[in-house]
Design an enzyme around this catalytic site. Structure first.
Site, mmCIF file in Angstrom:
data_model
loop_
_atom_site.group_PDB
_atom_site.id
_atom_site.type_symbol
_atom_site.label_atom_id
_atom_site.label_comp_id
_atom_site.label_asym_id
_atom_site.label_seq_id
_atom_site.Cartn_x
_atom_site.Cartn_y
_atom_site.Cartn_z
ATOM 1 C CB SER A 198 -0.822 -0.139 1.170
ATOM 2 O OG SER A 198 -2.102 0.706 1.133
ATOM 3 C CG ASP A 304 -6.518 -2.958 -3.883
ATOM 4 O OD1 ASP A 304 -7.565 -2.454 -3.025
ATOM 5 O OD2 ASP A 304 -5.377 -3.078 -3.331
ATOM 6 C CG HIS A 335 -5.514 -2.762 -0.118
ATOM 7 N ND1 HIS A 335 -4.893 -2.201 -0.907
ATOM 8 C CD2 HIS A 335 -4.919 -2.377 1.138
ATOM 9 C CE1 HIS A 335 -4.234 -1.550 -0.565
ATOM 10 N NE2 HIS A 335 -3.862 -1.249 0.593
#
Length: 651
Positions: A198, A304, A335
């Site tokens: 991320s 995601d 995610h």
């Protein structure tokens, strides 16, 4: 990949020491053989743990002093004693104190001297015994660092780049946050690999885009490639706030007290109009892909809905154009870190990747298939290149069907119009559930049942010509595989995984830092359809992707929506559908008005990359399939969860 035995126990230190001694006593003939894998011959319990503060050369918090970022280090003591220099695996993150890392939200912990006790995740447990140093960098404005978070901008990227420079003797560091005693990195050869999920992986992208010397590879997981595309897509707002909210979320208390001017710049530089500004240019790593010298091992979930797959397509294509050495894994998850959806194969592959890039071992990983793609929960397919050789974009045309709002999709140009009215209460799951019904909030178009499998791989585009009834209008385009399947339930809280109480161990442990992490299994759903790819735009951006303008009701406009990259096989007997709608509730924000839009089908098309090109599509849609579609409600995963505003690394 061959299966590797998991490290559920650790060899005693005496055994490790014996192995190290034996390595020095090999006969010349044996010693001359090139190693192919780093081995766990160093003691993790005895590893050197220390901290330095690297001077970034910036003064983001405007206190009259250059900002220093905290760098926590775990490295093998044996190498230091022997004068051997080691490579570095680095994770630069804003989350080490505010939010935690990994599926279990681990944070850094420290001893009385301020040296790190627990370095989150397994990287240090696994790789330090194998002769690597593992470095955790607190981005400026977070945890023990000075400065201010600027959400992917100069301060964020410089936080990590300065550390790479220090590791290569080009920057200054100190033994304390405010002191004058210098610290040198004489224990490393400077060869650095960055990894992270991320925001962490985003920083790896940003540092690679500077072209910094010494950064040999990056492993961005679920990472952003352009921050504009995290908050907007072609003018359509994806979230109800901007980067100033995110900076405040992760800034340390000390930074919040000093960083008001930075917050103001973030607010002013990211207007909710969705217009492209200099702030976004500074945070666009794609445009700087030509500077990337590091190899890239990219990992992403195709479902995601936080850091969306558009970031993959544009970054991957830019790297390819510039000849960057690349590898990619694409899962069916949301995610989620690969450690939590394919653990054994992931650790083995990452180990080999770092050994190749940082140790220089010729282990063949650079000659293996480029791509691993999850076809069904836990079932993977490899491809020599990605997108696969022979993949070409095919222009598909929507056409009128027997009923209004339920049209066809094929190679022939369509005629006529379809009309729908934006309903901001509904989203892609509502549209797809009623694909075969003439509902007023969308226009749907499908092929007949396929007579053979059809693979689409890469990024699609949908060109829409529409006449709005209001001065503002948003558009969504969705590709759907219509047919029964068992998929990872990416809309569930686990985004495709279920966390189990059982643990497995990946490396060595100490009393303060365990290498044992909770296992997971796929969280699945049986569905009648699967959303394959999505894209959004503000119709007011028809003349420019970066600047919008009011629409004239009754006037016709043409705009091309970029759809997210994907790799999906539509199976024999299934149908491929295109849905065009307004607000995709939960994934974009609605416009100021509630428009009715009329599509000109003769000027509307989808450009979809199929393996085998137009011939493959023609073969798959010719003849008579064994199944025929039944009208009625179709079941998919639940509607998208509440909108994310944090590119966090939770799972």
């Amino acid at each position: 990949m061959p299966k590797r035995t998991r490290f559920t126990t650790w060899r005693p230190l005496a055994t490790a020491a014996t192995a190290a001694l034996m390595a020095t006593l090999l006969t010349p003939a044996t010693a001359s053989a090139a190693p192919r894998e780093s081995r766990p011959v160093h003691s993790y319990a005895d590893a050197v743990r220390d901290a330095v503060w690297v001077d970034t050369g910036l003064d983001g918090d405007r206190d009259g002093k250059a900002d220093r970022v905290a760098v926590d280090i775990v490295r093998p003591r044996e190498a230091a004693r022997q004068g051997r220099k080691v490579p570095v695996i680095m994770d630069a993150s804003p989350y080490y104190s505010c939010c935690g890392r990994g599926n279990e939200s681990q944070k850094k912990t420290y001893d009385a001297n301020g040296d790190v006790v627990q370095m989150p995740l397994y990287y240090d447990n696994y790789f330090v015994p194998r002769g690597y140093a593992v470095v955790g960098v607190d981005l400026a404005g977070t945890n023990r660092s000075d400065g201010c978070v600027d959400v992917g901008g100069r301060s964020d990227v410089r936080s990590a780049k300065a550390v790479v420079d220090w590791l290569n003797g080009r920057a200054r560091a100190y033994t304390t946050r405010t002191g004058t005693t210098r610290a040198t990195a004489d224990w490393t050869n400077g060869r650095t690999g960055m990894i992270g999920k991320s925001w962490d992986g985003t920083i790896a992208n940003g540092v690679a885009a500077t072209g910094v010397e010494g950064l040999e590879t990056i492993v961005p997981i679920s990472a952003i490639s352009s921050w504009y595309d995290y908050y907007f897509q072609q003018g359509a707002p994806l979230y109800d706030s901007g980067p100033e909210w995110l900076a405040d979320y992760v800034n340390s208390p000390a930074a919040r007290a000093k960083c008001g001017p930075v917050q103001q710049k973030l607010t002013e530089g990211a207007p909710r109009t969705g217009d492209w500004t200099p702030l976004w240019s500074e945070r666009d790593y794609v445009k700087a892909a030509r500077k990337v010298k590091a190899s890239v091992f990219l990992v992403h979930g195709m479902q995601d809905l936080n850091v969306r797959m558009k970031h993959v397509g544009q970054w991957w294509d830019a790297l390819a154009r510039n000849g960057v050495e690349r590898k990619i894994w694409l899962s069916q998850t949301g995610h989620v870190d690969p450690f939590d959806f394919r653990r054994g194969a992931w650790v083995e592959t990452l180990h080999r990747w770092f050994d190749h890039a940082l140790m220089g071992y010729d282990n063949g990983i650079d000659r293996e298939p480029m791509a691993d793609v999850e076809r069904a929960p836990g079932t993977w397919q490899t491809s020599r290149t990605w997108p696969p050789s022979g993949t070409r974009a095919v222009t598909l045309r929507p056409g009128e069907g027997a009923r209004e709002g339920v049209g066809t999709l094929g190679l022939r140009r369509g005629h006529g119009t379809e009309t729908f009215t934006d309903d901001p209460r509904l989203n892609e799951t509502d549209w797809a559930a009623h694909l075969d019904d003439p509902t007023p909030e969308k226009a749907g178009f499908t092929t007949g049942p396929l007579t053979r499998d059809l693979r689409l791989a890469g990024s699609s585009r949908v060109t829409v010509t529409a006449t709005p009834s209001t001065p503002t209008a948003h558009l969504s385009a969705v590709l759907v595989d219509v047919g029964p399947a068992t998929v990872r339930d990416y809309a569930d809280a686990g985004e495709g995984i279920t966390t189990l109480p059982e643990r497995s161990c990946w490396g060595a442990s100490t009393a303060g830092d365990s290498s044992c992490f909770k296992e997971t299994k796929p969280k699945t759903a049986d569905v009648d359809y699967t959303v394959v790819s999505r894209g959004w735009a503000d119709l007011g951006n028809h003349a420019s992707a970066g600047k919008g303008s009011p629409l004239t009701p009754g006037e016709r406009y043409t705009i091309t929506l970029d759809l997210a990259a994907t790799d999906h096989v539509v199976r024999k007997g299934h149908r491929l559908a295109l849905i065009v709608g307004g607000t995709d509730q939960g994934l974009i924000d609605p416009p100021a008005d509630r428009p009715t839009l009329t599509l000109d089908l003769s000027r509307t098309s989808a450009h979809v990359p199929f393996t085998g090109g137009a011939a493959a599509f023609a073969r798959a849609t010719s003849g008579t399939a064994s199944a025929s579609p039944d009208a009625g409600r179709l079941d998919g995963v639940r509607e998208p969860r509440t909108t994310h505003r944090v590119p966090e690394g939770g799972r």
